[in-house]
Design a protein around this motif. Sequence first.
Motif, PDB file in Angstrom:
ATOM      1  N   GLY A 230      27.296 -33.777 -18.622  1.00  0.00           N
ATOM      2  CA  GLY A 230      27.096 -34.503 -17.466  1.00  0.00           C
ATOM      3  C   GLY A 230      27.168 -36.037 -17.679  1.00  0.00           C
ATOM      4  N   LEU A 231      26.354 -36.414 -18.739  1.00  0.00           N
ATOM      5  CA  LEU A 231      26.023 -38.034 -18.925  1.00  0.00           C
ATOM      6  C   LEU A 231      27.513 -38.459 -19.373  1.00  0.00           C
ATOM      7  CD1 LEU A 231      22.554 -38.507 -19.736  1.00  0.00           C
ATOM      8  CD2 LEU A 231      23.503 -39.368 -17.860  1.00  0.00           C
ATOM      9  N   ASP A 232      27.977 -37.705 -20.477  1.00  0.00           N
ATOM     10  CA  ASP A 232      29.110 -38.135 -21.333  1.00  0.00           C
ATOM     11  C   ASP A 232      30.348 -38.055 -20.128  1.00  0.00           C
ATOM     12  OD1 ASP A 232      28.115 -38.577 -23.503  1.00  0.00           O
ATOM     13  OD2 ASP A 232      28.659 -36.549 -24.257  1.00  0.00           O
ATOM     14  N   ALA A 233      30.333 -37.510 -19.144  1.00  0.00           N
ATOM     15  CA  ALA A 233      31.494 -37.503 -17.985  1.00  0.00           C
ATOM     16  C   ALA A 233      31.394 -38.726 -17.401  1.00  0.00           C
ATOM     17  CB  ALA A 233      31.369 -36.152 -16.981  1.00  0.00           C
ATOM     18  N   ILE A 234      30.072 -39.041 -16.932  1.00  0.00           N
ATOM     19  CA  ILE A 234      30.016 -40.470 -16.149  1.00  0.00           C
ATOM     20  C   ILE A 234      30.156 -41.684 -17.222  1.00  0.00           C
ATOM     21  CG2 ILE A 234      28.196 -41.749 -15.362  1.00  0.00           C
ATOM     22  CD1 ILE A 234      26.729 -39.520 -14.420  1.00  0.00           C
ATOM     23  N   LEU A 235      30.042 -41.442 -18.400  1.00  0.00           N
ATOM     24  CA  LEU A 235      30.398 -42.547 -19.432  1.00  0.00           C
ATOM     25  C   LEU A 235      31.716 -42.741 -19.530  1.00  0.00           C
ATOM     26  CD1 LEU A 235      29.319 -44.841 -21.334  1.00  0.00           C
ATOM     27  CD2 LEU A 235      29.085 -43.175 -23.134  1.00  0.00           C
ATOM     28  N   GLN A 236      32.665 -41.562 -19.451  1.00  0.00           N
ATOM     29  CA  GLN A 236      33.984 -41.710 -19.582  1.00  0.00           C
ATOM     30  C   GLN A 236      34.482 -42.282 -18.289  1.00  0.00           C
ATOM     31  OE1 GLN A 236      35.832 -40.923 -22.418  1.00  0.00           O
ATOM     32  NE2 GLN A 236      33.933 -40.918 -23.271  1.00  0.00           N
ATOM     33  N   ALA A 237      34.042 -41.870 -17.132  1.00  0.00           N
ATOM     34  CA  ALA A 237      34.357 -42.575 -15.957  1.00  0.00           C
ATOM     35  C   ALA A 237      34.426 -44.104 -15.856  1.00  0.00           C
ATOM     36  CB  ALA A 237      33.747 -41.966 -14.728  1.00  0.00           C
TER      37      ALA A 237
END
Length: 327
Positions: free
Chosen positions: A92-99
């Motif tokens: 989940g946090l990695d998804a936000i970082l990718q965004a």
Amino acid sequence: MTGKPSAIIVAARRTAVAPRGGAFRHLQADELAAPVIEAVLADAGLSGADVDQVILGNALYGGGNPARLATLRAGLPETVPAMTIDTQCCSGLDAILQAVRLVEAGAADCVLAGGAESFSRSAIRMHRPIHPDETPVAYDRPSFSPWPDRDPDLSEAAADLARQRGLSRDAQAAFAVESHRKALAFLESGEYGPEIVPVSGLSRDAFTRRLELKTALRAPVITGDVDTGVSTAMTAVAADAAAVVAVMSEKKARGLGLAAGLRVLDGVMAAGDPAQPALVTQLAIRRLVEQLERYPEAFDAIELMEAYAVQAMATITDLGPRYGAGE
């Protein structure tokens, strides 16, 4: 200043967290995420056409693209691409970082990102047999390491950390009791609730409870010895939930007349010893602090995921007072 676009979070919502087999037992991950996506768009005053991409983390399904299903279920245009990423607990946090990185690179102006998990409806995974007469072997998680001797179950790794640090079951239980007390205090405060999207009648986290020390000490030990072993009371619950944020370029937000959001200063991904994953959090925190050139005293709060009480205890001890830890 580097001149790169600033990424800001203009809206954030989540479901309540329900233990596996609880209020969300009949919902798939995309069914949990869709109403959260709708709420985030409504809060920010955005339409589906404003979204360039959707990125969701999911660790349990082991295939498919739940983010795409959630995007369509939420009514976004079919032309909006969606991607599911799996870095296990960090998804989940990695998804936000990718965004954030997409926005900073100028590759997108608005990305919805977060995570969605349905432990209740997750796939039953099995290793396909090599020979016809063999039986498929079920497994709960993929390997975290190519070396079996450095690929412990997370509970085993937590128990090993507790043994190495001499963190007794009594100390772990006391930490868990205090954690629940703090969570209950927040639940009962006037600040709790606005971020929750009611789903299936649930609008309050279901696992937090009035945990007594004697009850915590009676909980069965999952792994480890009687002195420092990890029990169910000291472990995060297997649960169903979804959370989504809207990440936008500051320029795009201003153009839409949105009030200033939360600027994302930076983020990092870190990796360490696969045999002791609980300690990698510290590497990420230290690296982030160095990159920001802002000493820990500059932060009002540091939030840690308590997958296991011993994980949080070791991190707080190792980071020390300079990081605001130990309070």
